[in-house]
Design a protein around this motif. Structure first.
Motif, PDB file in Angstrom:
ATOM      1  N   ASP A  43       6.753   6.137   3.414  1.00 38.48           N
ATOM      2  CA  ASP A  43       5.752   5.243   3.995  1.00 38.48           C
ATOM      3  C   ASP A  43       4.340   5.752   3.725  1.00 38.48           C
ATOM      4  O   ASP A  43       3.626   6.160   4.629  1.00 38.48           O
ATOM      5  N   GLU A  95       1.831   4.020   3.000  1.00 38.10           N
ATOM      6  CA  GLU A  95       0.856   3.166   3.690  1.00 38.10           C
ATOM      7  C   GLU A  95       0.509   3.724   5.063  1.00 38.10           C
ATOM      8  O   GLU A  95      -0.664   3.877   5.403  1.00 38.10           O
ATOM      9  N   SER A  96       1.570   4.017   5.827  1.00 38.19           N
ATOM     10  CA  SER A  96       1.331   4.494   7.193  1.00 38.19           C
ATOM     11  C   SER A  96       0.572   5.809   7.193  1.00 38.19           C
ATOM     12  O   SER A  96      -0.345   6.013   7.985  1.00 38.19           O
ATOM     13  N   PHE A 123      -3.065   5.050   6.196  1.00 36.73           N
ATOM     14  CA  PHE A 123      -3.814   4.320   7.221  1.00 36.73           C
ATOM     15  C   PHE A 123      -4.160   5.210   8.399  1.00 36.73           C
ATOM     16  O   PHE A 123      -5.267   5.151   8.939  1.00 36.73           O
ATOM     17  N   SER A 124      -3.188   6.035   8.813  1.00 33.33           N
ATOM     18  CA  SER A 124      -3.510   6.867   9.971  1.00 33.33           C
ATOM     19  C   SER A 124      -4.445   8.006   9.591  1.00 33.33           C
ATOM     20  O   SER A 124      -5.302   8.394  10.375  1.00 33.33           O
ATOM     21  N   ASP A 144      16.944  -3.005   0.565  1.00 31.63           N
ATOM     22  CA  ASP A 144      16.426  -3.923   1.576  1.00 31.63           C
ATOM     23  C   ASP A 144      15.851  -5.184   0.945  1.00 31.63           C
ATOM     24  O   ASP A 144      15.344  -6.052   1.650  1.00 31.63           O
ATOM     25  N   HIS A 166      13.221  -5.915  -0.479  1.00 28.92           N
ATOM     26  CA  HIS A 166      11.831  -6.327  -0.325  1.00 28.92           C
ATOM     27  C   HIS A 166      11.044  -6.300  -1.630  1.00 28.92           C
ATOM     28  O   HIS A 166       9.985  -6.881  -1.722  1.00 28.92           O
ATOM     29  N   GLU A 212      16.193   3.944  -4.174  1.00 28.93           N
ATOM     30  CA  GLU A 212      15.608   2.610  -4.024  1.00 28.93           C
ATOM     31  C   GLU A 212      15.393   1.979  -5.399  1.00 28.93           C
ATOM     32  O   GLU A 212      15.557   2.634  -6.423  1.00 28.93           O
ATOM     33  N   GLN A 215      -1.205  -5.763   4.429  1.00 32.55           N
ATOM     34  CA  GLN A 215       0.028  -5.026   4.701  1.00 32.55           C
ATOM     35  C   GLN A 215       0.793  -5.635   5.876  1.00 32.55           C
ATOM     36  O   GLN A 215       2.013  -5.730   5.846  1.00 32.55           O
ATOM     37  N   ALA A 216       0.062  -6.076   6.889  1.00 35.18           N
ATOM     38  CA  ALA A 216       0.736  -6.664   8.056  1.00 35.18           C
ATOM     39  C   ALA A 216       1.456  -7.956   7.661  1.00 35.18           C
ATOM     40  O   ALA A 216       2.551  -8.241   8.144  1.00 35.18           O
ATOM     41  N   THR A 222       4.551  -7.051   5.700  1.00 31.26           N
ATOM     42  CA  THR A 222       5.631  -6.670   6.610  1.00 31.26           C
ATOM     43  C   THR A 222       6.257  -7.904   7.251  1.00 31.26           C
ATOM     44  O   THR A 222       7.477  -7.989   7.392  1.00 31.26           O
ATOM     45  N   GLU A 231       8.546  -9.405   4.829  1.00 29.89           N
ATOM     46  CA  GLU A 231       9.751  -8.573   4.684  1.00 29.89           C
ATOM     47  C   GLU A 231      10.732  -8.877   5.815  1.00 29.89           C
ATOM     48  O   GLU A 231      11.945  -8.871   5.614  1.00 29.89           O
ATOM     49  N   SER A 272       0.510  -1.958  10.434  1.00 25.07           N
ATOM     50  CA  SER A 272      -0.364  -3.007  10.948  1.00 25.07           C
ATOM     51  C   SER A 272      -1.628  -2.453  11.582  1.00 25.07           C
ATOM     52  O   SER A 272      -2.627  -3.143  11.688  1.00 25.07           O
ATOM     53  N   GLN A 273      -1.555  -1.192  12.029  1.00 20.09           N
ATOM     54  CA  GLN A 273      -2.740  -0.532  12.563  1.00 20.09           C
ATOM     55  C   GLN A 273      -3.396  -1.298  13.706  1.00 20.09           C
ATOM     56  O   GLN A 273      -4.596  -1.463  13.745  1.00 20.09           O
TER      57      GLN A 273
END
Lengths: 421, 321
Positions: A83, A85-86, A89-90, A196, A198, A249, A381-382, A385, A388, B284-285
């Motif tokens: 991940d 992305e996560s 982002f964080s 999955d 996606h 994957e 991204q949201a 998701t 997905e 999604s943050q």
């Protein structure tokens, strides 16, 4: 007390001191690990964040380029987890955020002021870039990222297996389903599209004759064609002809190379590895059309460099991006063709990339030009998701596609409202 | 304390040599001692637990997208969004089913193991270690082993190989949710990881049951086996059982690692923490909605824990024995 105070360093006092030190040290450590180098050289320290590419030599290459840069110490964070992305982002919310990072163009990063305007870097060489790559990085006339590589994604098939089963290269989703059934034998599954599924989300939308969002940034994926496509995907999922639960994957060609499946959805980057494993016993074809009105499609993914607008070294980071991804043509070509195969977004470099001019690589470039769809910067991204989840709900689970799409609409509209009002 | 007071009486010559001298410093100020020992822990608790909870509380009333220092106040919007979000509410249901199953199962399995190991005459230490060892394995590592080698969906996965001998088709354990085989994978992984630890707790409790009780029961005519277990062993284990069940519930609430690693891109089989991670804190943050969800979860956990304490009497100490 006075007598013993001379020899105060008995066990208890040592312990006390140690505990105090540990507490202070622990707190200090909170702000200490910046992932940056020791600052041995001259100039500024920059940190860049990359996801882990699967091909051998990629990490070394990125670090080699960084080392060749004289005006700053560039440290690389190579994120191996699934991940990216996560993680990214964080990280961007903290003080230890990378100064520059690779990602895909997504408008929420522009709207929330996370990525810096790179127009002045790109503008002078704008005409040398693939126009679609410029468009997908532009918001209100400003360009927010520098494309490094374009990665078309399509199906790879084993020629010998198709010949043996007397199967033609599929041109519709129905034909693909038939082919998967015919190609499935005791040890080989007909088709692999990832565990999955996606990775085929986007191509299913395009091949159904729809798109993610329209010109006015309103939902455009919720069509009868997409519903039909989802129903077919559900049939395929339950047919027993799909490879499911594979150890790697779909971005990794191992399942294809090891003969677990006859057809696999993957990306152009995998071509050198597949060539090594299978010789010339393979070909490529786009995601076939889902409905009569649809068209075959290819997802032109890829990665771009962005500068963290909240970094303390925005200018230094921009300088580095300019140096490497605008000026150093040699490195750009090396990055695009020496490890996995990628299409250089710069026309001048693409013209020199001889490795992409023959055989299946040339075919891949042709599919990229003929059927390729680029990222829509408004599709965040949201939203990704949320779509997905449509696949999870209606293809892997047996939810009515209409209902699954309705739920997706709610989520996407919430995002759209926040982004565009 | 009284012993150290006596030590003050001797003359200074002996006091110099006395190793008990430094204890005077500690005794001198109990308050200081208290803070010295609890301080580091309390500071950590405040910084890493209470501050984030308060920050969450604050965030949950704001629209916090891609930032943890928001400025747009939205009142209870985030709470309304989370409570009407099918996925989040569904995840609470998922958790309830999961907890209702995993807590009694782990309890029974670890008690069973403890009884077996406790009755062993030889090799007891060996078996105790063998069953305890999985506790040391990380959830992530175990999940990967379960996912990649035991419950891999391809024909050479361990389970599929075994099933293949009986002519059963390959099963995509973690991918296809109909039938929900993924629960088998999750539950077996968790049992393997956890049972050993609780087994040790039970063994300790079993060894604390006075032998006289069994002797008295035998004289009164209780048959060894089921009868003794039901009327002597189980009631004697009540305090430990209560603690184990509480710990298991907490562990179930914290379920994250194996769900996160075993199931990807699903909309099912997500406990609340995984749901919150995906929907709000991950891609999604949306920190506002995420914080609201986290606080809803906190309130629920507090309520359940208090309720459980009331029913099972945890913390009432000896009287519950």
């Amino acid at each position: 007390m006075s007598a013993s105070s001379n020899m105060n360093w008995d066990r208890r006092n040592v312990l006390r001191a140690a505990m105090g030190l540990a507490a202070v040290g622990g707190l200090a450590a909170c702000g200490g690990n910046t992932g940056r180098g020791g600052g041995s050289g001259s100039g500024t320290n920059l940190t860049q964040m990359f996801h882990a590419y699967g091909e051998a030599g990629t990490e070394q290459a990125i670090k080699r380029y960084a080392k060749a840069y004289k005006d700053a110490n560039v440290t690389t964070q190579w994120i191996t987890s699934n991940d990216f992305e996560s993680k990214l982002f964080s990280a961007l919310l903290t003080k230890n955020a990378p100064d520059l990072f690779e990602f895909h163009p997504q408008i929420q990063m522009v709207k929330s002021g996370q990525v810096a305007d790179l127009t002045d870097l790109v503008e002078p060489v704008k005409d040398d870039f693939n126009p679609a790559d410029i468009k997908s990085h532009t918001v209100d006339g400003k360009i927010y990222g520098v494309r490094m590589i374009d990665d078309p994604q399509f199906f790879f098939y084993r020629k010998s297996m198709l010949e043996k089963a007397k199967v033609e290269v599929p041109t519709t989703l129905d034909e693909l389903m038939e082919a998967a059934a015919k190609l499935t034998t005791g040890k080989v599954k007909g088709l692999y599209m990832g565990n999955d599924l996606h990775s085929v989300n986007d191509t299913l939308i395009w091949s159904s004759g729809a798109q993610h969002l329209d010109e006015k940034n309103e939902i455009a994926y919720h069509t009868d064609g997409v519903v039909e496509g989802l129903k077919k995907m559900r049939r395929l999922f339950t047919s027993g002809d799909l490879l499911l639960g594979a150890p790697t994957e779909s971005w990794d060609p191992s399942s294809f190379n090891q003969g677990l499946c006859a057809i696999q959805f993957c990306g152009m980057w995998a071509m050198p590895a597949i060539q090594d494993a299978l010789g010339d016993d393979w070909g490529v074809f786009p995601f076939p059309k889902v409905t009569d009105s649809g068209k075959p499609s290819v997802y032109n993914g890829g990665w771009s460099m962005f500068v963290n607008a909240k970094s303390k070294n925005v200018d230094a980071a921009k300088e580095y991006v300019k140096w490497l991804w605008i000026d150093q043509a040699e490195y750009q070509e090396d990055w695009a063709t020496s490890y996995g195969f990628h299409i250089p977004p710069r026309t001048s470099i693409a013209a020199k990339a001889d490795k992409l001019k023959s055989g299946n690589a040339a075919e891949g470039v042709k599919l990229f030009n003929e059927f390729g769809h680029f990222d829509n910067i408004g599709w965040t991204q949201a939203m990704r998701t949320a779509f997905e989840d449509v696949f999870a709900n209606s293809v892997r689970k047996n939810m009515d596609p209409e209902k699954a799409l309705d739920r997706c609409d709610t989520a996407v509209n919430r995002e759209l409202k926040k982004l565009f009002g | 304390m009284s012993t150290t007071t006596k030590l003050d009486v001797p003359d200074s010559a002996t006091a110099k040599a006395s190793p008990a001298k430094p204890r005077r410093g500690l005794r001198g100020s109990p308050t200081l001692t208290f803070w010295l020992f609890t301080g580091p822990f309390l500071i950590g608790l405040a910084i890493f637990v209470y501050a984030p909870i308060l920050w969450s509380l604050w965030l949950s009333f704001f629209e916090a997208r891609f930032t943890v220092t928001p400025d747009k106040f939205v009142g209870f919007d985030n709470y309304v969004y989370m409570l009407t979000n099918e996925d989040f509410v569904g995840s609470l249901g998922t958790f309830t089913v999961f907890a209702a199953f995993i807590v009694p199962t782990t309890w029974a399995l670890s008690l069973g193991l403890a009884l077996l190991v406790n009755r062993l005459r030889f090799m007891r230490a060996f078996f105790r270690s063998v069953f305890f060892l999985p506790t040391a394995v990380s959830y992530v590592a175990a999940s990967l082993i379960w996912k990649m080698s035991i419950f891999s969906g391809v024909r050479f996965g361990l389970m599929n190989t075994v099933l293949g001998w009986f002519g059963v088709e390959n099963i995509a354990w973690l991918i296809d949710p109909n039938p929900p085989w993924y629960w088998l994978v999750i539950v077996t992984a968790r049992l393997w990881l956890q049972s050993g630890f609780y087994m040790i707790l039970f063994i300790a409790a079993l060894q604390n049951i006075p032998e006289e009780l069994y002797e008295a029961a035998a004289i009164d005519g209780a048959k060894s086996g089921w009868q003794t277990f039901w009327y002597i062993t189980l009631p004697q284990l009540r305090a430990t059982s209560t603690a184990v069940i509480l710990l298991l519930l907490v562990a179930a609430y914290q379920a994250f690692d194996e769900f996160f690693n075993l199931l990807s891109k699903t909309t099912w089989g997500r406990p609340p923490l995984v749901e919150l991670y995906y929907k709000a804190l991950g891609e999604s943050q949306d920190y506002g909605a995420g914080s609201a969800g986290a606080l809803i979860l906190t309130v629920l956990i507090c309520a359940v824990t208090l309720l459980q304490g009331k029913i099972m009497g945890f913390g009432r100490g000896d009287e519950s024995k």
